[in-house]
Enzyme design. Structure first.
Site, PDB file in Angstrom:
ATOM      1  N   ASP A   9      63.271  66.931  60.750  1.00  0.00           N
ATOM      2  CA  ASP A   9      64.115  65.856  60.236  1.00  0.00           C
ATOM      3  C   ASP A   9      63.556  65.486  58.863  1.00  0.00           C
ATOM      4  OD1 ASP A   9      65.755  63.407  60.177  1.00  0.00           O
ATOM      5  OD2 ASP A   9      63.860  62.390  60.611  1.00  0.00           O
ATOM      6  N   ASP A  11      64.281  61.986  56.698  1.00  0.00           N
ATOM      7  CA  ASP A  11      63.913  60.579  56.530  1.00  0.00           C
ATOM      8  C   ASP A  11      63.070  60.096  57.711  1.00  0.00           C
ATOM      9  OD1 ASP A  11      66.377  59.076  54.505  1.00  0.00           O
ATOM     10  OD2 ASP A  11      66.274  61.203  54.943  1.00  0.00           O
ATOM     11  N   ASP A 167      61.585  61.681  64.026  1.00  0.00           N
ATOM     12  CA  ASP A 167      61.009  60.353  64.281  1.00  0.00           C
ATOM     13  C   ASP A 167      61.910  59.432  65.088  1.00  0.00           C
ATOM     14  OD1 ASP A 167      62.846  60.014  61.983  1.00  0.00           O
ATOM     15  OD2 ASP A 167      62.016  57.991  61.906  1.00  0.00           O
TER      16      ASP A 167
END
Length: 215
Positions: A9, A11, A167
């Site tokens: 991922d 961001d 995250d």
């Protein structure tokens, strides 16, 4: 099984982008005369693409402004997306070691594809990633696995050969939906509990922890 690829991922995983996203959204909210939000709140507004971010930050009774606010945000963010954004400590070193070990590296993000193609090399270097995939009209946003599977296909690996690193719960769902092994990072925008509830198999408190999973 030995992993052949790491798919990340963006961001909250590779880059800490939350301040620029929050500042840009609060700027347009102020321009429109609406209340602004704390940076911590934005950690829960992001994760499903920019249109969803705009929907979440606007007042519930002013969703009629969504298209205008989105245009304003994209215009402002394009000029301010690099003001405070930076790679997390330890990420460049992790990527360097992974490449030395011969792993393929990919990115799947809910950012627009054109933006992802610019942002990733700018902060992490040209040629570091073998394939970078953002949103366009051909795929749906995560947790739909289509974009993630496209990355795996471009890297020439099977789903069970991928360690997926993100995250948020959306990321863990994406990994599960794609048949990847999900690894949740604890330096990003969301909690261990959210990651666990959505399928995390491994956790990393710092980027170097991921090296232990790819030995």
């Amino acid at each position: 099984m030995k992993y052949k690829a790491l798919i990340f991922d963006l961001d909250g995983t590779l880059l800490n982008t939350i301040d620029d996203l929050a500042d840009s959204a609060n700027h347009i909210l102020g321009q429109l005369g609406f209340p602004t939000h704390s940076t911590d709140k934005y950690k829960y507004f992001v994760g499903n693409g920019i249109p969803k971010l705009i929907e979440r930050c606007l007042p519930a009774d002013r969703q009629d402004c969504k298209e205008k606010a989105l245009r304003m945000f994209l215009e402002y963010y394009s000029l301010h997306s690099e003001d405070k954004t930076a790679a997390y400590d330890g990420i460049p070193e992790l990527l360097s070691v992974a490449k030395q070990k011969g792993l393929k590296l990919g990115v799947i993000t809910n950012k627009a594809h054109s933006i992802a193609q610019q942002v990733v090399p700018h902060f992490l270097g040209d040629g570091v990633f073998d394939y970078i995939r953002g949103l366009d009209e051909t795929i749906k946003a995560k947790p739909c696995p289509n974009g993630a599977l496209d990355v795996a296909d471009k890297l020439g690996v099977k789903p069970d050969e991928v360690l997926y690193i993100g995250d948020s719960g959306v990321d863990m769902q994406t990994a599960v939906n794609a048949g990847f092994t999900p690894c949740g990072v604890l330096w990003g925008f969301r909690t261990r509990e959210e990651l666990l509830e959505n399928g995390a198999v491994y956790f990393a408190e710092k980027p170097s922890d991921i090296l232990n999973l790819i030995k």
